[in-house]
Design an enzyme around this catalytic site. Structure first.
Site, PDB file in Angstrom:
ATOM      1  N   GLY A  13       0.778  -1.239   0.000  1.00  0.00           N
ATOM      2  CA  GLY A  13       0.000   0.000   0.000  1.00  0.00           C
ATOM      3  C   GLY A  13       0.808   1.288   0.000  1.00  0.00           C
ATOM      4  O   GLY A  13       0.327   2.308   0.499  1.00  0.00           O
ATOM      5  N   ASN A  15       1.444   3.105  -2.627  1.00  0.00           N
ATOM      6  CA  ASN A  15       0.706   4.044  -3.486  1.00  0.00           C
ATOM      7  C   ASN A  15      -0.477   4.645  -2.730  1.00  0.00           C
ATOM      8  O   ASN A  15      -0.743   5.842  -2.824  1.00  0.00           O
ATOM      9  CB  ASN A  15       0.231   3.359  -4.772  1.00  0.00           C
ATOM     10  CG  ASN A  15       1.309   3.359  -5.839  1.00  0.00           C
ATOM     11  OD1 ASN A  15       1.636   4.399  -6.400  1.00  0.00           O
ATOM     12  ND2 ASN A  15       1.887   2.191  -6.102  1.00  0.00           N
ATOM     13  N   ASN A 108      -6.197   2.815 -12.259  1.00  0.00           N
ATOM     14  CA  ASN A 108      -5.216   1.818 -11.820  1.00  0.00           C
ATOM     15  C   ASN A 108      -3.818   2.329 -12.106  1.00  0.00           C
ATOM     16  O   ASN A 108      -3.616   3.086 -13.053  1.00  0.00           O
ATOM     17  CB  ASN A 108      -5.432   0.501 -12.577  1.00  0.00           C
ATOM     18  CG  ASN A 108      -4.429  -0.570 -12.160  1.00  0.00           C
ATOM     19  OD1 ASN A 108      -4.176  -0.761 -10.961  1.00  0.00           O
ATOM     20  ND2 ASN A 108      -3.838  -1.258 -13.121  1.00  0.00           N
ATOM     21  N   HIS A 110       0.043   0.973 -12.959  1.00  0.00           N
ATOM     22  CA  HIS A 110       0.754  -0.222 -13.405  1.00  0.00           C
ATOM     23  C   HIS A 110       2.238   0.126 -13.540  1.00  0.00           C
ATOM     24  O   HIS A 110       2.571   1.184 -14.073  1.00  0.00           O
ATOM     25  CB  HIS A 110       0.175  -0.706 -14.739  1.00  0.00           C
ATOM     26  CG  HIS A 110       0.805  -1.969 -15.210  1.00  0.00           C
ATOM     27  ND1 HIS A 110       0.440  -3.204 -14.711  1.00  0.00           N
ATOM     28  CD2 HIS A 110       1.808  -2.190 -16.086  1.00  0.00           C
ATOM     29  CE1 HIS A 110       1.193  -4.139 -15.285  1.00  0.00           C
ATOM     30  NE2 HIS A 110       2.028  -3.545 -16.123  1.00  0.00           N
ATOM     31  N   ASP A 151      -5.445  -4.224 -18.065  1.00  0.00           N
ATOM     32  CA  ASP A 151      -4.510  -3.122 -18.393  1.00  0.00           C
ATOM     33  C   ASP A 151      -4.775  -2.535 -19.777  1.00  0.00           C
ATOM     34  O   ASP A 151      -3.854  -2.042 -20.435  1.00  0.00           O
ATOM     35  CB  ASP A 151      -3.034  -3.596 -18.317  1.00  0.00           C
ATOM     36  CG  ASP A 151      -2.646  -4.111 -16.944  1.00  0.00           C
ATOM     37  OD1 ASP A 151      -3.258  -3.676 -15.952  1.00  0.00           O
ATOM     38  OD2 ASP A 151      -1.742  -4.955 -16.859  1.00  0.00           O
ATOM     39  N   GLU A 180       5.694   6.183  -9.493  1.00  0.00           N
ATOM     40  CA  GLU A 180       4.272   5.864  -9.326  1.00  0.00           C
ATOM     41  C   GLU A 180       3.625   6.817  -8.323  1.00  0.00           C
ATOM     42  O   GLU A 180       2.529   7.333  -8.544  1.00  0.00           O
ATOM     43  CB  GLU A 180       4.102   4.426  -8.830  1.00  0.00           C
ATOM     44  CG  GLU A 180       4.485   3.375  -9.846  1.00  0.00           C
ATOM     45  CD  GLU A 180       4.217   1.970  -9.329  1.00  0.00           C
ATOM     46  OE1 GLU A 180       3.159   1.735  -8.720  1.00  0.00           O
ATOM     47  OE2 GLU A 180       5.083   1.089  -9.532  1.00  0.00           O
TER      48      GLU A 180
END
Ligand code: GAR
Length: 197
Positions: A13, A15, A108, A110, A151, A180
């Site tokens: 976690g 992000n 999302n 990636h 994706d 990110e």
């Protein structure tokens, strides 16, 4: 009404932490209404607890089939009045009825430059292992909308990250993760602006 975010995660976690920090600082307007994990021991749940953010674990094995599992998730998220869903290291592919329910409202992150090293089987460390095995000089991170594919949704923001000659999957993952953390917030702000929220 302030924007309400739901977060889906499966693991550490970081992000989610970066996003929550920016919500707390007022960089991202709104609030995190619910953190939902498919693993009860995900460290992301501990982070939520520490920040006083509502959080729950929902385990697939506690539901009779995949459909009832994802329907129950939608119920929880709708009850929390979530406007946007942020996938932050959530290692499941959501079914079409789920992505349709939150059309253009699921984001999302990636850890590669989609479409490279993305799709089924490319997640977490595996992505970075594949990038190194392919001898790539550049990798990166992508924030995209989530559709029924894996994706395949529209890209919101991408940023390159160099692959260094002595990188391992672990060192590359760490460098990509820093990027990110930056681009997820930027992408959220971009979507909110487009939606005039
Ligand atoms: C991140 O690198 C994220 O991009 C990746 O998992 C990691 C989660 O880290 N997600 C995927 O691979 C999804 N296909 P975090 O739990 O520290 O945010």
């Amino acid at each position: 009404m302030p924007v309400r975010f739901g977060v889906l995660l499966s693991g550490g976690g970081t992000n989610f932490q970066a996003i929550a920090d920016n919500v707390r600082k007022g960089v991202i307007p709104g609030e995190i209404a619910l953190v939902l994990s498919d693993h009860k021991d995900a460290y992301g749940l501990v982070r939520a607890e520490k920040m006083g953010i509502p959080h729950i674990a929902m385990l697939r094995r506690e539901y009779k089939d995949s459909e009832s599992y994802y329907r129950a998730m939608i119920e929880k998220l709708d009850a929390a009045k979530v406007d946007y869903l942020l996938l932050a290291g959530f290692m499941r592919i959501l079914p079409a009825f789920f992505t349709d329910h939150y059309k253009r409202r699921i984001l999302n992150i990636h850890p590669s430059l989609i479409p490279k090293f993305s799709g089924k089987g490319f997640y977490g460390e595996r992505v970075h292992e594949a990038v190194i095995a392919a001898g790539e000089k550049v990798s990166g991170a992508t924030v995209h909308f989530v559709d029924a594919g894996c994706d395949t949704g529209e890209i919101i923001l991408q940023r390159e990250v160099p692959v260094l000659p002595d990188d391992t999957a672990e060192t590359l993952a760490k460098r990509v993760l820093e990027t990110e953390h930056e681009i997820y917030t930027e992408a959220i702000l971009r979507v909110l602006k487009e939606d005039q929220r």
